[in-house]
Enzyme design. Sequence first.
Site, PDB file in Angstrom:
ATOM      1  N   ALA B 220       0.821  -1.216   0.000  1.00 40.47           N
ATOM      2  CA  ALA B 220       0.000   0.000   0.000  1.00 40.47           C
ATOM      3  C   ALA B 220       0.854   1.265   0.000  1.00 40.47           C
ATOM      4  CB  ALA B 220      -0.928  -0.003   1.206  1.00 40.47           C
ATOM      5  N   GLY B 248       1.035  -6.681  -8.161  1.00 41.00           N
ATOM      6  CA  GLY B 248       2.445  -6.659  -8.565  1.00 41.00           C
ATOM      7  C   GLY B 248       2.606  -6.904 -10.057  1.00 41.00           C
ATOM      8  N   ASP B 249       1.773  -7.788 -10.621  1.00 42.78           N
ATOM      9  CA  ASP B 249       1.844  -8.063 -12.054  1.00 42.78           C
ATOM     10  C   ASP B 249       1.455  -6.821 -12.852  1.00 42.78           C
ATOM     11  OD1 ASP B 249       2.421 -10.637 -11.170  1.00 42.78           O
ATOM     12  OD2 ASP B 249       0.342 -11.293 -11.374  1.00 42.78           O
TER      13      ASP B 249
END
Lengths: 309, 309
Positions: B220, B248-249
């Site tokens: 975050a 994340g991807d």
Amino acid sequence: MILTVTLNTALDLTYRVRSLRPHASHRVSEVVERPGGKGVNVARVLAALGHETTVTGFAGGATGRAMRDQLGDTPGLTDALVPVAGATRRTIAVVDELSGDTTQLNEPGPQIEPTEWGAFLDRYDELLPSASAVALCGSLPPGVPVGAYANLVRAARAAGVPVLLDTSGEPLRRGVAARPDLIKPNADELAELTGSHEPLRATQDARRRGAHAVVASLGAEGLLAVTPEGSWRATPPARMRGNPTGAGDSAVAGLLSGLVEKLPWPDRLTRAVALSAATVRAPAAGEFDPRTFEELLGRISVTGKPSAA
Amino acid sequence: MILTVTLNTALDLTYRVRSLRPHASHRVSEVVERPGGKGVNVARVLAALGHETTVTGFAGGATGRAMRDQLGDTPGLTDALVPVAGATRRTIAVVDELSGDTTQLNEPGPQIEPTEWGAFLDRYDELLPSASAVALCGSLPPGVPVGAYANLVRAARAAGVPVLLDTSGEPLRRGVAARPDLIKPNADELAELTGSHEPLRATQDARRRGAHAVVASLGAEGLLAVTPEGSWRATPPARMRGNPTGAGDSAVAGLLSGLVEKLPWPDRLTRAVALSAATVRAPAAGEFDPRTFEELLGRISVTGKPSAA
């Protein structure tokens, strides 16, 4: 051949994890994939007992293909499944390595369209004349009318084929009214059908509702049979440790094979209880440990008596 | 085109249940099925951003077919997966309706045979010359050598193609030593690589180990970038509520698209953080909420400075 009907077939997955914890991430160490659904399990046990068995019901999608590929490799089994547009459901049994306990996740199953239901009814009518007995097993997928089993029971009786019904809830209630030759409820299903938690009273009540014979499965306490030929109780020698999934399906296979072989009731019940217990000792539903089965056949206690002539 | 490599692709299933309780039986009320694996998620986001993207890696079995059927339907994506004898793994995210929390079950993936690994290397060499950038993403399936990513990084650099590496553990350690243009570890992966839990120190250390640029994802708190061009921190305006899977991807897709568009680092980081946050608001990995993305682009705070020339 013996015909088994599984309207809500499944691709059964068994996952082994160290210990299932909600909201955590788990590495699955072993995956086992098998054709499933109650009637498919019954058929696998019948085939292992040497009975030519035909499987019908629905299959679709990639999961349906995977299931049929494996079914096709099982000796003694004939695949007469009807293709559908939706995908066959998966069921997942997550086995904890630490406790041996199982957590179950069951997908709902595909929506069956009216034309697909019609195609199944045609297939069933084609198969019935060559069947020595038929088993109607398991839940109904979405789209299949709740009175489906009642129709299938009537069609079997009209064709002179003995019919066993193994389901629950409203489909069982309606199916029983169509007068099947045999039902095999467990204690919960029987209580739901009759309102009684007292097994003997509930079993007798289920006969009054239409079933010619009732074999109630009472878990580790074995089977209670109330039939036109008499009443019996069959009990295994000891509580089996293992996975109870599929034990009821193996009991159905025992009863059905005993019926087509015209065994006396006590022998049918002995076989059903021994198969059931041998399934608890096997890793997956639809399989049983043959050594445990053979060994138990001589150790099942059957009490009761034939009806007065 | 942009090339993404996913050696351990997956068929991602999301199950909705009322509340997951170990050792109980659950009815799944909703099943969503999607192509998965980190590089596949990255590719879906890149395609949605308008970049022609090619997916390679391995696929096999009924699960591989199901995954490829869906990939083929995604505009902007080209399927260049290499077939293998084993079956593509499933991952299952079980979402509790009551709490919104997720329990994850990940199958291990198929065993890759040496000839299959050889076939992949040939495919990779064929694809590299037409790639404007390559992303190497996720875990290695059984049978793939632990130095696999190091080899793939070296091949990309030899071909003059910028290469991003997003993995963990020993494959990351070895891959970093092969000097990739960019790595995108999260805080845990960075600590495992460097031994330091202090993000700035760990990020600098990861560069010394061989990565030209390091963008650490701090959940975050956004992204921390240490690059030859300077160091920056990019932060979203507020903590997003939702499902962080795939965030994340999406950050990788943001960084990679910014790289091929030759955006300045602050703009790449802004895009990556906005995509990441918009993914938390979307139901599944590899998807993002376009309205949240557009709205956030103007609200990402970037602090830091270019290196002294």
